[in-house]
Design a protein around this motif. Structure first.
Motif, PDB file in Angstrom:
ATOM      1  N   GLY A 226       0.786  -1.229   0.000  1.00  0.00           N
ATOM      2  CA  GLY A 226       0.000   0.000   0.000  1.00  0.00           C
ATOM      3  C   GLY A 226       0.813   1.271   0.000  1.00  0.00           C
ATOM      4  O   GLY A 226       0.278   2.355  -0.227  1.00  0.00           O
ATOM      5  N   PHE A 227       2.119   1.182   0.267  1.00  0.00           N
ATOM      6  CA  PHE A 227       3.005   2.346   0.257  1.00  0.00           C
ATOM      7  C   PHE A 227       3.747   2.426  -1.071  1.00  0.00           C
ATOM      8  O   PHE A 227       4.059   1.400  -1.682  1.00  0.00           O
ATOM      9  CB  PHE A 227       4.030   2.249   1.384  1.00  0.00           C
ATOM     10  N   GLY A 228       4.080   3.650  -1.473  1.00  0.00           N
ATOM     11  CA  GLY A 228       4.872   3.819  -2.683  1.00  0.00           C
ATOM     12  C   GLY A 228       4.249   3.112  -3.871  1.00  0.00           C
ATOM     13  O   GLY A 228       3.069   3.282  -4.170  1.00  0.00           O
ATOM     14  N   ASP A 229       5.062   2.277  -4.538  1.00  0.00           N
ATOM     15  CA  ASP A 229       4.555   1.517  -5.683  1.00  0.00           C
ATOM     16  C   ASP A 229       4.295   0.060  -5.331  1.00  0.00           C
ATOM     17  O   ASP A 229       4.208  -0.790  -6.221  1.00  0.00           O
ATOM     18  CB  ASP A 229       5.531   1.617  -6.866  1.00  0.00           C
ATOM     19  N   SER A 230       4.177  -0.243  -4.044  1.00  0.00           N
ATOM     20  CA  SER A 230       3.840  -1.600  -3.614  1.00  0.00           C
ATOM     21  C   SER A 230       2.326  -1.787  -3.647  1.00  0.00           C
ATOM     22  O   SER A 230       1.568  -0.866  -3.343  1.00  0.00           O
ATOM     23  CB  SER A 230       4.361  -1.867  -2.201  1.00  0.00           C
ATOM     24  N   THR A 231       1.903  -2.985  -3.984  1.00  0.00           N
ATOM     25  CA  THR A 231       0.473  -3.257  -4.083  1.00  0.00           C
ATOM     26  C   THR A 231      -0.078  -3.724  -2.744  1.00  0.00           C
ATOM     27  O   THR A 231       0.658  -4.074  -1.835  1.00  0.00           O
ATOM     28  CB  THR A 231       0.198  -4.351  -5.134  1.00  0.00           C
ATOM     29  N   GLY A 232      -1.401  -3.738  -2.648  1.00  0.00           N
ATOM     30  CA  GLY A 232      -2.053  -4.220  -1.443  1.00  0.00           C
ATOM     31  C   GLY A 232      -2.495  -3.100  -0.525  1.00  0.00           C
ATOM     32  O   GLY A 232      -2.455  -1.914  -0.878  1.00  0.00           O
ATOM     33  N   PHE A 233      -2.930  -3.482   0.669  1.00  0.00           N
ATOM     34  CA  PHE A 233      -3.475  -2.545   1.651  1.00  0.00           C
ATOM     35  C   PHE A 233      -2.825  -2.833   2.989  1.00  0.00           C
ATOM     36  O   PHE A 233      -2.795  -3.983   3.434  1.00  0.00           O
ATOM     37  CB  PHE A 233      -4.995  -2.714   1.748  1.00  0.00           C
ATOM     38  N   PRO A 234      -2.260  -1.824   3.672  1.00  0.00           N
ATOM     39  CA  PRO A 234      -1.489  -2.097   4.886  1.00  0.00           C
ATOM     40  C   PRO A 234      -2.343  -2.523   6.079  1.00  0.00           C
ATOM     41  O   PRO A 234      -3.476  -2.081   6.244  1.00  0.00           O
ATOM     42  CB  PRO A 234      -0.792  -0.759   5.162  1.00  0.00           C
ATOM     43  N   SER A 235      -1.775  -3.380   6.882  1.00  0.00           N
ATOM     44  CA  SER A 235      -2.302  -3.769   8.183  1.00  0.00           C
ATOM     45  C   SER A 235      -1.096  -4.085   9.043  1.00  0.00           C
ATOM     46  O   SER A 235       0.027  -4.211   8.529  1.00  0.00           O
ATOM     47  CB  SER A 235      -3.211  -5.003   8.067  1.00  0.00           C
ATOM     48  N   GLU A 236      -1.286  -4.216  10.340  1.00  0.00           N
ATOM     49  CA  GLU A 236      -0.135  -4.514  11.199  1.00  0.00           C
ATOM     50  C   GLU A 236       0.517  -5.827  10.802  1.00  0.00           C
ATOM     51  O   GLU A 236       1.730  -5.911  10.585  1.00  0.00           O
ATOM     52  CB  GLU A 236      -0.546  -4.557  12.667  1.00  0.00           C
ATOM     53  N   ASP A 237      -0.282  -6.875  10.675  1.00  0.00           N
ATOM     54  CA  ASP A 237       0.276  -8.171  10.293  1.00  0.00           C
ATOM     55  C   ASP A 237       0.834  -8.140   8.879  1.00  0.00           C
ATOM     56  O   ASP A 237       1.843  -8.791   8.582  1.00  0.00           O
ATOM     57  CB  ASP A 237      -0.797  -9.259  10.404  1.00  0.00           C
ATOM     58  N   GLY A 238       0.200  -7.364   8.002  1.00  0.00           N
ATOM     59  CA  GLY A 238       0.628  -7.306   6.608  1.00  0.00           C
ATOM     60  C   GLY A 238       1.989  -6.662   6.434  1.00  0.00           C
ATOM     61  O   GLY A 238       2.855  -7.191   5.726  1.00  0.00           O
ATOM     62  N   VAL A 239       2.218  -5.522   7.093  1.00  0.00           N
ATOM     63  CA  VAL A 239       3.510  -4.840   6.921  1.00  0.00           C
ATOM     64  C   VAL A 239       4.636  -5.634   7.590  1.00  0.00           C
ATOM     65  O   VAL A 239       5.777  -5.634   7.122  1.00  0.00           O
ATOM     66  CB  VAL A 239       3.457  -3.391   7.452  1.00  0.00           C
ATOM     67  N   VAL A 240       4.306  -6.332   8.681  1.00  0.00           N
ATOM     68  CA  VAL A 240       5.309  -7.194   9.311  1.00  0.00           C
ATOM     69  C   VAL A 240       5.618  -8.377   8.399  1.00  0.00           C
ATOM     70  O   VAL A 240       6.782  -8.778   8.248  1.00  0.00           O
ATOM     71  CB  VAL A 240       4.829  -7.679  10.697  1.00  0.00           C
ATOM     72  N   ALA A 241       4.591  -8.933   7.742  1.00  0.00           N
ATOM     73  CA  ALA A 241       4.805 -10.039   6.814  1.00  0.00           C
ATOM     74  C   ALA A 241       5.684  -9.626   5.639  1.00  0.00           C
ATOM     75  O   ALA A 241       6.558 -10.397   5.206  1.00  0.00           O
ATOM     76  CB  ALA A 241       3.457 -10.558   6.308  1.00  0.00           C
TER      77      ALA A 241
END
Length: 330
Positions: free
Chosen positions: A143-158
């Motif tokens: 979800g940041f920059g040119d990365s795809t998806g949507f951030p979540s706590e577990d997601g950004v750690v993954a």
């Protein structure tokens, strides 16, 4: 309506918004989610540049690439070479991955909320670390920059976990240090907790402008100044974090960190107050008595006015980092 009436109406409307906003956040907790990550906010100096071209941001000998983490997330990554790597650069993946095995320490850099890996103060820090002859690998979470998806706590750690394992697979016995800044300290501490528990720890953890947990920093953050004294602030705002699974409990996660830790904090940091760094340090010291983990806390005098993002300007920073990295054992 006369001018006085217009002002009265405007003032009344602002009062209504002031009172109702916490209730709106409780009713729509996704608003709190966006406030925490601010992934939709880009720095003015970055918005018209191409993240695929790190050289346009002043980074030499740096490549851009992408990794598929899962079905939701493809992350954009920069790998900046140590300054002593020379200028004979090959474009193929094998060249860059082989460089990771040559012995120079590797910094996995986890940035804070908003913008991307190209935000100016992040780029300046990367340049300094490269001058110390470290590799720097920086990602944009989903979800940041040119990365795809949507951030979540577990997601950004993954995302961070995936990149760490990618580095480890290619680096062999070379020291790998996780460096988190701001929100990235919450991500980095939780990531390191998981890595230590899974028997694949990094060699060191550096936390720049750290905090204890999301609820604590939310009460002290400048954005909450107007609302924190409302009697329903905890009920409306802080409970929204629980409902959407946002905690970043570094004060709890650090109990599982069994590697050396370096905390860095400016006394004039008004975004994440210095006292939160001190509280995390105190908690980490308490845990150290059980785990025998080495931990160091460095404060930077407020007279220098480094604030939240300006530690890269400190002449003393590099020596603290060099001493810490040199003390790590493989």
């Amino acid at each position: 309506m006369d001018l006085l009436g217009t002002f009265a109406w405007s003032g009344g409307g602002l009062c209504v918004i002031y009172v109702l906003l916490p209730f709106i956040v409780r009713l729509f907790p996704w608003i709190a989610h966006k406030i925490v990550f601010l992934h939709f906010v880009e720095h003015p100096k970055v918005v018209f540049k191409d993240l695929k071209k790190p050289e346009s941001f002043g980074l030499k000998n740096t490549r851009n690439f992408y990794l598929d983490v899962d079905e939701e997330s493809t992350i954009g990554v920069w790998h900046a070479l140590p300054e002593n790597s020379g200028d004979q650069i090959d474009s193929n993946d094998g060249f860059w991955e082989k460089k990771l095995q040559e012995g120079n320490p590797i910094i996995l850099y986890l940035h804070g909320n908003s913008s991307s890996r190209a935000q100016p103060h992040r780029v300046e820090l990367m340049k300094l670390l490269c001058k110390l002859n470290y590799h720097v690998v920086a990602l944009d979470y989903r979800g940041f920059g040119d990365s795809t998806g949507f951030p979540s706590e577990d997601g950004v750690v993954a995302d961070s976990y995936f990149l760490y394992r990618w580095i480890r697979k290619r680096s062999g016995e070379v020291p790998v240090v996780i460096w988190g800044h701001s929100l990235g300290t919450g991500i980095g501490t939780k990531l390191t907790k998981q890595l230590c528990e899974n028997g694949e720890p990094p060699d060191g953890l550096i936390l720049q402008a750290p905090f204890t947990n999301l609820k604590h920093v939310s009460k002290l953050h400048p954005f909450s100044t107007l609302f924190r004294f409302l009697p329903w602030f905890d009920w409306a705002i802080l409970s929204a974090f629980d409902r959407i699974g946002l905690h970043f409990k570094s004060d709890e996660n650090i109990a599982s960190v069994t590697i050396p830790i370096l905390l860095l904090h400016a006394e004039d940091d008004f975004t994440i107050p210095h006292e939160l760094g001190e509280r995390l340090h105190k908690e980490a010291r308490r845990v150290c008595e059980v785990t025998s983990t080495d931990i160091h806390f460095v404060s930077f005098d407020k007279k220098h006015q480094y604030g939240h993002n300006g530690l890269y300007k400190s002449p003393e920073l590099l020596q603290h980092v060099v001493n810490f990295v040199a003390s790590l054992k493989r």
